[in-house]
Design a protein around this motif. Structure first.
Motif, PDB file in Angstrom:
ATOM      1  N   SER A 237     -16.600   4.875 -49.620  1.00 14.09           N
ATOM      2  CA  SER A 237     -17.246   3.311 -49.535  1.00 14.09           C
ATOM      3  C   SER A 237     -15.785   2.382 -49.944  1.00 14.09           C
ATOM      4  O   SER A 237     -15.954   1.384 -49.349  1.00 14.09           O
ATOM      5  N   LEU A 238     -14.838   2.702 -50.719  1.00 19.47           N
ATOM      6  CA  LEU A 238     -13.811   1.884 -51.082  1.00 19.47           C
ATOM      7  C   LEU A 238     -13.109   1.811 -49.940  1.00 19.47           C
ATOM      8  O   LEU A 238     -12.567   0.718 -49.452  1.00 19.47           O
ATOM      9  N   LEU A 239     -12.921   3.041 -49.011  1.00 20.40           N
ATOM     10  CA  LEU A 239     -12.018   2.901 -47.823  1.00 20.40           C
ATOM     11  C   LEU A 239     -12.626   1.785 -46.793  1.00 20.40           C
ATOM     12  O   LEU A 239     -12.024   1.096 -46.200  1.00 20.40           O
TER      13      LEU A 239
ATOM     14  N   ALA B  37      -4.922   9.407 -51.894  1.00 19.27           N
ATOM     15  CA  ALA B  37      -5.603   8.650 -51.260  1.00 19.27           C
ATOM     16  C   ALA B  37      -5.830   7.307 -51.877  1.00 19.27           C
ATOM     17  O   ALA B  37      -5.782   6.151 -51.363  1.00 19.27           O
ATOM     18  N   CYS B  38      -5.981   7.191 -53.234  1.00 20.13           N
ATOM     19  CA  CYS B  38      -6.066   6.282 -54.198  1.00 20.13           C
ATOM     20  C   CYS B  38      -4.786   5.333 -54.045  1.00 20.13           C
ATOM     21  O   CYS B  38      -4.806   3.848 -53.972  1.00 20.13           O
ATOM     22  N   LEU B  39      -3.652   5.894 -54.085  1.00 21.72           N
ATOM     23  CA  LEU B  39      -2.345   5.351 -53.842  1.00 21.72           C
ATOM     24  C   LEU B  39      -2.134   4.526 -52.475  1.00 21.72           C
ATOM     25  O   LEU B  39      -1.894   3.371 -52.463  1.00 21.72           O
ATOM     26  N   ALA B  40      -2.611   5.322 -51.447  1.00 26.04           N
ATOM     27  CA  ALA B  40      -2.477   4.660 -50.317  1.00 26.04           C
ATOM     28  C   ALA B  40      -3.462   3.519 -50.001  1.00 26.04           C
ATOM     29  O   ALA B  40      -3.052   2.578 -49.508  1.00 26.04           O
ATOM     30  N   LEU B  41      -4.703   3.735 -50.513  1.00 28.82           N
ATOM     31  CA  LEU B  41      -5.666   2.721 -50.448  1.00 28.82           C
ATOM     32  C   LEU B  41      -5.234   1.297 -51.326  1.00 28.82           C
ATOM     33  O   LEU B  41      -5.596   0.519 -50.792  1.00 28.82           O
TER      34      LEU B  41
ATOM     35  N   GLN C 151      -1.627   2.582 -44.324  1.00 32.28           N
ATOM     36  CA  GLN C 151      -1.789   3.161 -45.350  1.00 32.28           C
ATOM     37  C   GLN C 151      -3.098   3.649 -45.610  1.00 32.28           C
ATOM     38  O   GLN C 151      -3.588   4.452 -46.323  1.00 32.28           O
ATOM     39  N   ARG C 152      -4.002   2.828 -44.739  1.00 38.44           N
ATOM     40  CA  ARG C 152      -5.610   2.979 -44.887  1.00 38.44           C
ATOM     41  C   ARG C 152      -5.603   4.491 -44.002  1.00 38.44           C
ATOM     42  O   ARG C 152      -6.481   5.249 -44.178  1.00 38.44           O
ATOM     43  N   GLN C 153      -4.646   4.883 -42.925  1.00 37.96           N
ATOM     44  CA  GLN C 153      -4.853   5.810 -42.087  1.00 37.96           C
ATOM     45  C   GLN C 153      -4.441   7.187 -42.963  1.00 37.96           C
ATOM     46  O   GLN C 153      -4.865   8.078 -42.908  1.00 37.96           O
ATOM     47  N   LYS C 154      -3.377   6.777 -43.779  1.00 38.15           N
ATOM     48  CA  LYS C 154      -3.178   7.786 -44.644  1.00 38.15           C
ATOM     49  C   LYS C 154      -4.058   8.151 -45.495  1.00 38.15           C
ATOM     50  O   LYS C 154      -4.279   9.352 -45.932  1.00 38.15           O
ATOM     51  N   ALA C 155      -4.751   7.284 -46.250  1.00 37.42           N
ATOM     52  CA  ALA C 155      -6.029   7.569 -47.040  1.00 37.42           C
ATOM     53  C   ALA C 155      -7.017   8.250 -46.443  1.00 37.42           C
ATOM     54  O   ALA C 155      -7.552   9.195 -47.120  1.00 37.42           O
ATOM     55  N   ARG C 156      -7.268   7.908 -45.048  1.00 39.02           N
ATOM     56  CA  ARG C 156      -8.312   8.723 -44.338  1.00 39.02           C
ATOM     57  C   ARG C 156      -7.985  10.245 -44.255  1.00 39.02           C
ATOM     58  O   ARG C 156      -8.614  11.125 -44.506  1.00 39.02           O
ATOM     59  N   ALA C 157      -6.596  10.347 -43.925  1.00 41.97           N
ATOM     60  CA  ALA C 157      -6.073  11.742 -43.775  1.00 41.97           C
ATOM     61  C   ALA C 157      -6.239  12.321 -45.289  1.00 41.97           C
ATOM     62  O   ALA C 157      -6.628  13.696 -45.259  1.00 41.97           O
TER      63      ALA C 157
END
Length: 170
Positions: free
Chosen positions: A62-64, A104-108, A119-125
Motif C-alpha cells: 500500500s505504501l508503494l 524495498a523500504c530504502l528504495a521507496l 527507485q519504485r521499480q527497484k522497490a517492486r522488484a
C-alpha cells in the motif's frame, strides 16, 4: 610393458591429483557457506514473525501505491527488518526476506511520486523477492546468501546516507 607401466603411473597420478583437488574444493565450499559479511550491528536481533511479515508485505504494497509514502512507516518497517536481519542466519529464507524488505523500504524512501520512477521499480522488484520467499520459493544457494549479505551492507550504507541527508536538510 613399459608403455603399460607409464600409462598406469599416469592414471595413478591423475587419480591422486583429482582426489587432492576434490579435497580442496570441498574445503573451499565449506569456507564459502560459512562466510559472513560483517556490517554495522546497530539493530537488536529479533526472530522473524511470519504473521507480522505477511502484514508488513501488505503494508509495503500500500505504501508503494501511495504517491508519497509516510516516511515514519517506512522507517519503522525498515527498523523491524534490520532486527530480523540481525536475528537470522545469512542464506536462510528469513534473512533473504528481511534484506528484501530493507532494500524495498530504502528504495521507496528515495523514490519520487512518479510510478515509473526507477527507485519504485527497484522497490517492486524487492517486494517480488519477498513474496517469493513468503510463498516458499526462496532459493537456498550459497550465491544468494552472499548476494543478500552484500545487499544488506549496501542498504545499511544507503540508510546512513539517507539519514545524514535528512539531518542536514533545512
Amino acid at each position: 610393458m613399459g608403455r603399460f607401466l607409464s600409462l598406469l603411473a599416469l592414471v595413478v597420478a591423475m587419480a591422486v591429483g583429482l582426489w587432492l583437488f576434490s579435497q580442496k574444493a570441498s574445503k573451499d565450499v565449506q569456507r564459502v557457506t560459512t562466510w559472513q559479511v560483517e556490517g554495522e550491528k546497530s539493530a537488536q536481533p529479533a526472530s522473524l514473525d511470519w504473521r507480522e511479515a505477511q502484514e508488513s508485505l501488505a503494508r509495503l504494497d500500500s505504501l508503494l501505491a501511495a504517491s508519497e509514502p509516510a516516511p515514519q512507516e517506512l522507517s519503522a518497517i525498515a527498523q523491524k527488518a534490520a532486527q530480523w536481519v540481525a536475528g537470522s542466519r545469512p542464506g536462510s529464507p528469513e534473512y533473504r526476506l528481511a534484506v528484501a524488505w530493507r532494500a524495498a523500504c530504502l528504495a521507496l524512501a528515495q523514490a519520487g511520486p512518479d510510478a515509473s520512477d526507477p527507485q519504485r521499480q527497484k522497490a517492486r522488484a524487492e517486494l517480488a523477492v519477498a513474496r517469493a520467499v513468503l510463498a516458499g520459493e526462496s532459493p537456498g544457494s550459497v550465491t544468494h546468501g552472499i548476494q543478500d549479505q552484500l545487499k544488506n551492507v549496501q542498504v545499511e550504507h544507503g540508510e546512513q546516507v539517507q539519514k545524514a541527508l535528512e539531518e542536514t536538510a533545512p
